[in-house]
Design a protein around this motif. Structure first.
Motif, PDB file in Angstrom:
ATOM      1  N   UNK A 102      56.512  15.549  94.425  1.00 17.36           N
ATOM      2  CA  UNK A 102      56.923  15.560  95.834  1.00 17.36           C
ATOM      3  C   UNK A 102      56.797  14.168  96.437  1.00 17.36           C
ATOM      4  N   UNK A 103      55.751  13.463  96.036  1.00 22.88           N
ATOM      5  CA  UNK A 103      55.547  12.133  96.612  1.00 22.88           C
ATOM      6  C   UNK A 103      56.696  11.202  96.200  1.00 22.88           C
ATOM      7  N   UNK A 104      57.028  11.209  94.908  1.00 28.11           N
ATOM      8  CA  UNK A 104      58.127  10.344  94.434  1.00 28.11           C
ATOM      9  C   UNK A 104      59.425  10.680  95.157  1.00 28.11           C
ATOM     10  N   UNK A 105      59.687  11.963  95.310  1.00 25.67           N
ATOM     11  CA  UNK A 105      60.939  12.382  95.963  1.00 25.67           C
ATOM     12  C   UNK A 105      60.969  11.968  97.420  1.00 25.67           C
ATOM     13  N   UNK A 106      59.835  12.141  98.108  1.00 31.38           N
ATOM     14  CA  UNK A 106      59.802  11.816  99.539  1.00 31.38           C
ATOM     15  C   UNK A 106      60.003  10.317  99.746  1.00 31.38           C
ATOM     16  N   UNK A 107      59.242   9.494  99.011  1.00 27.51           N
ATOM     17  CA  UNK A 107      59.408   8.050  99.225  1.00 27.51           C
ATOM     18  C   UNK A 107      60.787   7.602  98.745  1.00 27.51           C
ATOM     19  N   UNK A 108      61.309   8.253  97.696  1.00 25.03           N
ATOM     20  CA  UNK A 108      62.659   7.925  97.234  1.00 25.03           C
ATOM     21  C   UNK A 108      63.699   8.224  98.306  1.00 25.03           C
ATOM     22  N   UNK A 109      63.481   9.291  99.076  1.00 23.61           N
ATOM     23  CA  UNK A 109      64.438   9.665 100.131  1.00 23.61           C
ATOM     24  C   UNK A 109      64.305   8.781 101.373  1.00 23.61           C
ATOM     25  N   UNK A 110      63.077   8.318 101.649  1.00 24.23           N
ATOM     26  CA  UNK A 110      62.853   7.635 102.929  1.00 24.23           C
ATOM     27  C   UNK A 110      62.750   6.105 102.834  1.00 24.23           C
ATOM     28  N   UNK A 111      62.525   5.583 101.634  1.00 23.16           N
ATOM     29  CA  UNK A 111      62.258   4.136 101.518  1.00 23.16           C
ATOM     30  C   UNK A 111      63.338   3.452 100.677  1.00 23.16           C
ATOM     31  N   UNK A 112      63.402   2.137 100.814  1.00 17.91           N
ATOM     32  CA  UNK A 112      64.230   1.365  99.888  1.00 17.91           C
ATOM     33  C   UNK A 112      63.580   1.441  98.504  1.00 17.91           C
ATOM     34  N   UNK A 113      64.339   1.194  97.440  1.00 20.05           N
ATOM     35  CA  UNK A 113      63.740   1.287  96.103  1.00 20.05           C
ATOM     36  C   UNK A 113      62.528   0.371  95.919  1.00 20.05           C
ATOM     37  N   UNK A 114      62.563  -0.828  96.490  1.00 20.37           N
ATOM     38  CA  UNK A 114      61.439  -1.762  96.304  1.00 20.37           C
ATOM     39  C   UNK A 114      60.183  -1.232  96.998  1.00 20.37           C
ATOM     40  N   UNK A 115      60.339  -0.681  98.199  1.00 20.35           N
ATOM     41  CA  UNK A 115      59.185  -0.133  98.923  1.00 20.35           C
ATOM     42  C   UNK A 115      58.697   1.135  98.227  1.00 20.35           C
ATOM     43  N   UNK A 116      59.637   1.978  97.795  1.00 24.26           N
ATOM     44  CA  UNK A 116      59.259   3.217  97.095  1.00 24.26           C
ATOM     45  C   UNK A 116      58.410   2.881  95.872  1.00 24.26           C
ATOM     46  N   UNK A 117      58.779   1.821  95.164  1.00 23.24           N
ATOM     47  CA  UNK A 117      58.044   1.460  93.938  1.00 23.24           C
ATOM     48  C   UNK A 117      56.592   1.116  94.257  1.00 23.24           C
ATOM     49  N   UNK A 118      56.353   0.464  95.390  1.00 22.33           N
ATOM     50  CA  UNK A 118      54.971   0.104  95.768  1.00 22.33           C
ATOM     51  C   UNK A 118      54.173   1.370  96.082  1.00 22.33           C
ATOM     52  N   UNK A 119      54.743   2.265  96.901  1.00 18.80           N
ATOM     53  CA  UNK A 119      54.047   3.522  97.225  1.00 18.80           C
ATOM     54  C   UNK A 119      53.740   4.307  95.951  1.00 18.80           C
ATOM     55  N   UNK A 120      54.706   4.396  95.060  1.00 15.41           N
ATOM     56  CA  UNK A 120      54.532   5.240  93.871  1.00 15.41           C
ATOM     57  C   UNK A 120      53.471   4.640  92.941  1.00 15.41           C
ATOM     58  N   UNK A 121      53.524   3.332  92.776  1.00 12.08           N
ATOM     59  CA  UNK A 121      52.544   2.694  91.880  1.00 12.08           C
ATOM     60  C   UNK A 121      51.128   2.937  92.405  1.00 12.08           C
ATOM     61  N   UNK A 122      50.948   2.814  93.725  1.00 10.67           N
ATOM     62  CA  UNK A 122      49.599   2.994  94.288  1.00 10.67           C
ATOM     63  C   UNK A 122      49.180   4.465  94.251  1.00 10.67           C
ATOM     64  N   UNK A 123      50.112   5.376  94.524  1.00  5.65           N
ATOM     65  CA  UNK A 123      49.781   6.813  94.468  1.00  5.65           C
ATOM     66  C   UNK A 123      49.394   7.216  93.044  1.00  5.65           C
ATOM     67  N   UNK A 124      50.119   6.702  92.067  1.00  3.54           N
ATOM     68  CA  UNK A 124      49.821   7.069  90.672  1.00  3.54           C
ATOM     69  C   UNK A 124      48.444   6.560  90.262  1.00  3.54           C
ATOM     70  N   UNK A 125      48.124   5.355  90.704  1.00  2.00           N
ATOM     71  CA  UNK A 125      46.813   4.787  90.349  1.00  2.00           C
ATOM     72  C   UNK A 125      45.687   5.596  90.994  1.00  2.00           C
ATOM     73  N   UNK A 126      45.845   5.966  92.270  1.00  2.00           N
ATOM     74  CA  UNK A 126      44.788   6.722  92.960  1.00  2.00           C
ATOM     75  C   UNK A 126      44.690   8.135  92.370  1.00  2.00           C
TER      76      UNK A 126
END
Ligand code: HEM
Length: 155
Positions: A102-126
């Motif tokens: 859900x997190x990947x999909x939400x940021x993918x829908x709302x963010x540019x790809x570069x911003x989405x990549x930052x959110x996803x990398x940090x969410x995956x690490x946490x």
């Protein structure tokens, strides 16, 4: 010989994302959309409902603080995520895949790809460190022999 010691470089602290579109207002909207999807998920919805009941607004504000701290490095969040998740006895490891989906999909829908990549990398690490804390406590992860050895050593 002391002069053979080579200092390892310190890891560089993670930097704040600098994108004028990504501010607290945007993160608040992202958090709300993410939890709207989580709440309607057949597996995660009831887990959150059981904990948060009808008191969603404080949780959404706390999660906005959390993501502002993680992404903007603005120090808004002062909580402790590990104990909050250790209390959740019905959560299994696979639930994190659903959460991250859900997190990947939400940021993918709302963010540019570069911003989405930052959110996803940090969410995956946490998520990885929360899973380690929840499901891989050391003696159990090493098996019953390790647990027994520890008991003997301690005696
Ligand atoms: C299956 C996955 C997850 C479930 C079911 C889950 C569930 C919950 C629930 C029910 C709470 C509220 C606990 C309370 O108020 O006492 C909570 C809090 C929180 N969650 Fe999660 N969570 C999951 C994954 C994650 C991940 C991957 C992150 C971060 C990337 C995260 C970050 C947080 C934070 C920061 C809090 C607030 C802790 C506090 O300061 O009280 N959660 N979570």
């Amino acid at each position: 010989m002391s002069d053979t010691y080579i200092a390892r470089p310190k890891p560089r602290p993670e930097e704040a994302l600098k994108d004028p579109a990504v501010n607290r207002d945007f993160i608040g909207r992202l958090v709300r959309e993410f939890y709207r999807r989580v709440r309607s998920d057949a597996r995660l919805g009831p887990i959150f409902a059981g904990e948060i009941k009808d008191n969603w607004e404080p949780h959404l504000e706390k999660m906005t603080d959390f993501w502002c701290a993680v992404i903007l490095k603005d120090g808004s969040y002062h909580g402790r995520p590990v104990p909050a998740h250790l209390r959740l006895k019905t959560v299994v490891e696979a639930d994190f895949d659903i959460w991250l989906g859900h997190f990947r999909q939400t940021v993918g829908d709302l963010c540019t790809p570069a911003v989405a990549a930052v959110f996803i990398e940090r969410a995956e690490r946490i998520a990885k460190s929360l899973k380690l804390a929840m499901f891989f406590r050391l003696p159990a992860a090493l098996g019953p022999d390790a647990a027994r050895a520890r008991t003997r050593d301690d005696a």
